[in-house]
Motif scaffolding. Structure first.
Motif, PDB file in Angstrom:
ATOM      1  N   GLY A 289      -1.553   7.056  19.186  1.00 33.97           N
ATOM      2  CA  GLY A 289      -0.955   5.753  18.956  1.00 33.97           C
ATOM      3  C   GLY A 289      -1.612   4.971  17.831  1.00 33.97           C
ATOM      4  N   GLU A 290      -2.641   5.542  17.236  1.00 36.54           N
ATOM      5  CA  GLU A 290      -3.356   4.896  16.143  1.00 36.54           C
ATOM      6  C   GLU A 290      -2.797   5.400  14.814  1.00 36.54           C
ATOM      7  N   THR A 291      -2.789   4.566  13.781  1.00 39.34           N
ATOM      8  CA  THR A 291      -2.329   5.053  12.486  1.00 39.34           C
ATOM      9  C   THR A 291      -3.410   5.911  11.834  1.00 39.34           C
ATOM     10  N   ILE A 292      -2.959   6.742  10.901  1.00 40.73           N
ATOM     11  CA  ILE A 292      -3.911   7.578  10.153  1.00 40.73           C
ATOM     12  C   ILE A 292      -4.923   6.687   9.441  1.00 40.73           C
ATOM     13  N   ALA A 293      -4.440   5.630   8.793  1.00 40.52           N
ATOM     14  CA  ALA A 293      -5.337   4.740   8.044  1.00 40.52           C
ATOM     15  C   ALA A 293      -6.384   4.107   8.963  1.00 40.52           C
ATOM     16  N   ALA A 294      -5.981   3.668  10.137  1.00 45.24           N
ATOM     17  CA  ALA A 294      -6.928   3.057  11.074  1.00 45.24           C
ATOM     18  C   ALA A 294      -7.999   4.065  11.488  1.00 45.24           C
ATOM     19  N   ALA A 295      -7.584   5.290  11.738  1.00 45.29           N
ATOM     20  CA  ALA A 295      -8.551   6.318  12.128  1.00 45.29           C
ATOM     21  C   ALA A 295      -9.496   6.646  10.974  1.00 45.29           C
TER      22      ALA A 295
ATOM     23  N   GLY B 274       2.720  -1.417   5.328  1.00 40.17           N
ATOM     24  CA  GLY B 274       3.775  -0.651   4.683  1.00 40.17           C
ATOM     25  C   GLY B 274       4.454  -1.323   3.507  1.00 40.17           C
ATOM     26  N   LYS B 275       3.775  -2.211   2.818  1.00 38.91           N
ATOM     27  CA  LYS B 275       4.399  -2.949   1.712  1.00 38.91           C
ATOM     28  C   LYS B 275       3.817  -2.651   0.327  1.00 38.91           C
ATOM     29  N   CYS B 276       2.658  -2.018   0.243  1.00 35.24           N
ATOM     30  CA  CYS B 276       2.015  -1.936  -1.075  1.00 35.24           C
ATOM     31  C   CYS B 276       1.883  -0.519  -1.643  1.00 35.24           C
ATOM     32  N   SER B 277       1.888   0.486  -0.857  1.00 33.96           N
ATOM     33  CA  SER B 277       1.744   1.895  -1.249  1.00 33.96           C
ATOM     34  C   SER B 277       0.337   2.294  -1.679  1.00 33.96           C
ATOM     35  N   SER B 278      -0.667   1.487  -1.386  1.00 26.35           N
ATOM     36  CA  SER B 278      -2.026   1.871  -1.767  1.00 26.35           C
ATOM     37  C   SER B 278      -2.629   2.893  -0.794  1.00 26.35           C
ATOM     38  N   CYS B 279      -1.924   3.191   0.272  1.00 31.13           N
ATOM     39  CA  CYS B 279      -2.462   4.122   1.273  1.00 31.13           C
ATOM     40  C   CYS B 279      -1.773   5.483   1.238  1.00 31.13           C
ATOM     41  N   LEU B 280      -0.976   5.754   0.207  1.00 32.78           N
ATOM     42  CA  LEU B 280      -0.220   7.013   0.174  1.00 32.78           C
ATOM     43  C   LEU B 280      -1.151   8.215   0.125  1.00 32.78           C
ATOM     44  N   MET B 281      -0.846   9.180   0.973  1.00 26.56           N
ATOM     45  CA  MET B 281      -1.607  10.425   1.007  1.00 26.56           C
ATOM     46  C   MET B 281      -0.659  11.573   1.317  1.00 26.56           C
ATOM     47  N   GLU B 282      -1.205  12.754   1.176  1.00 27.29           N
ATOM     48  CA  GLU B 282      -0.455  13.957   1.532  1.00 27.29           C
ATOM     49  C   GLU B 282      -0.719  14.262   3.009  1.00 27.29           C
ATOM     50  N   VAL B 283       0.344  14.384   3.782  1.00 28.65           N
ATOM     51  CA  VAL B 283       0.218  14.662   5.221  1.00 28.65           C
ATOM     52  C   VAL B 283       1.002  15.927   5.536  1.00 28.65           C
ATOM     53  N   ASN B 284       0.307  16.917   6.029  1.00 28.90           N
ATOM     54  CA  ASN B 284       0.917  18.213   6.355  1.00 28.90           C
ATOM     55  C   ASN B 284       1.736  18.761   5.183  1.00 28.90           C
ATOM     56  N   GLY B 285       1.190  18.599   3.964  1.00 27.02           N
ATOM     57  CA  GLY B 285       1.827  19.142   2.776  1.00 27.02           C
ATOM     58  C   GLY B 285       2.922  18.279   2.178  1.00 27.02           C
ATOM     59  N   VAL B 286       3.205  17.133   2.785  1.00 26.48           N
ATOM     60  CA  VAL B 286       4.254  16.236   2.282  1.00 26.48           C
ATOM     61  C   VAL B 286       3.587  15.062   1.568  1.00 26.48           C
ATOM     62  N   LEU B 287       3.945  14.867   0.309  1.00 21.12           N
ATOM     63  CA  LEU B 287       3.351  13.797  -0.497  1.00 21.12           C
ATOM     64  C   LEU B 287       3.911  12.428  -0.117  1.00 21.12           C
ATOM     65  N   ASN B 288       3.183  11.395  -0.533  1.00 19.06           N
ATOM     66  CA  ASN B 288       3.630   9.994  -0.450  1.00 19.06           C
ATOM     67  C   ASN B 288       3.905   9.508   0.973  1.00 19.06           C
ATOM     68  N   GLN B 289       3.047   9.864   1.869  1.00 19.53           N
ATOM     69  CA  GLN B 289       3.157   9.377   3.246  1.00 19.53           C
ATOM     70  C   GLN B 289       2.313   8.111   3.401  1.00 19.53           C
ATOM     71  N   MET B 290       2.911   7.061   3.939  1.00 12.86           N
ATOM     72  CA  MET B 290       2.175   5.811   4.142  1.00 12.86           C
ATOM     73  C   MET B 290       1.284   5.966   5.364  1.00 12.86           C
ATOM     74  N   THR B 291       0.005   6.123   5.118  1.00 12.69           N
ATOM     75  CA  THR B 291      -0.910   6.367   6.233  1.00 12.69           C
ATOM     76  C   THR B 291      -1.150   5.124   7.081  1.00 12.69           C
ATOM     77  N   CYS B 292      -0.790   3.966   6.565  1.00 12.40           N
ATOM     78  CA  CYS B 292      -0.943   2.753   7.385  1.00 12.40           C
ATOM     79  C   CYS B 292       0.207   2.598   8.377  1.00 12.40           C
ATOM     80  N   MET B 293       1.254   3.400   8.210  1.00 13.20           N
ATOM     81  CA  MET B 293       2.417   3.314   9.094  1.00 13.20           C
ATOM     82  C   MET B 293       2.575   4.562   9.964  1.00 13.20           C
ATOM     83  N   ARG B 294       2.068   5.666   9.507  1.00 12.66           N
ATOM     84  CA  ARG B 294       2.275   6.932  10.214  1.00 12.66           C
ATOM     85  C   ARG B 294       1.186   7.142  11.265  1.00 12.66           C
ATOM     86  N   LEU B 295       1.611   7.545  12.438  1.00 10.29           N
ATOM     87  CA  LEU B 295       0.664   7.732  13.537  1.00 10.29           C
ATOM     88  C   LEU B 295      -0.010   9.093  13.476  1.00 10.29           C
TER      89      LEU B 295
END
Ligand code: FES
Length: 96
Positions: free
Chosen positions: A31-37, A63-84
């Motif tokens: 239930g925690e976001t990737i960014a929080a972890a 989810g408004k600025c895109s400064s947290c974009l990372m690659e998640v499971n091989g998929v680019l541009n994932q917002m880690t502040c929004m994705r659990l």
């Protein structure tokens, strides 16, 4: 660092889980976001600036600025502040 207690807000922690950030195992809670972890694990650099390669942290956390974009499971541009966080997922920084 995580806030464990607060005078007004109560935190309900879900089950512990783990995922990988650049091949390092990171402990998180369901239930925690990737960014929080990542922040809790001491990761402060989420990207490097395009032109000067300066380290950049995350900024808005909503989810408004895109400064947290990372690659998640091989998929680019994932917002880690929004994705659990999901058990065993692979997260890494991406070049911008
Ligand atoms: S930190 Fe701004 S979109 Fe994620």
């Amino acid at each position: 660092m995580r806030i464990d207690s607060h005078p007004i807000v109560q935190f309900k922690r879900e089950k512990k889980t783990t995922f990988y950030f650049e091949d390092k195992e990171i402990e998180a809670y369901e239930g925690e976001t990737i960014a929080a972890a990542l922040i809790a694990a001491g990761v402060k650099v989420f990207q490097h600036s395009k032109h000067h390669n300066r380290p950049r942290g995350f900024f808005c956390a909503i989810g408004k600025c895109s400064s947290c974009l990372m690659e998640v499971n091989g998929v680019l541009n994932q917002m880690t502040c929004m994705r659990l966080v999901e058990q065993g997922m692979r997260v890494k920084r991406q070049k911008i």
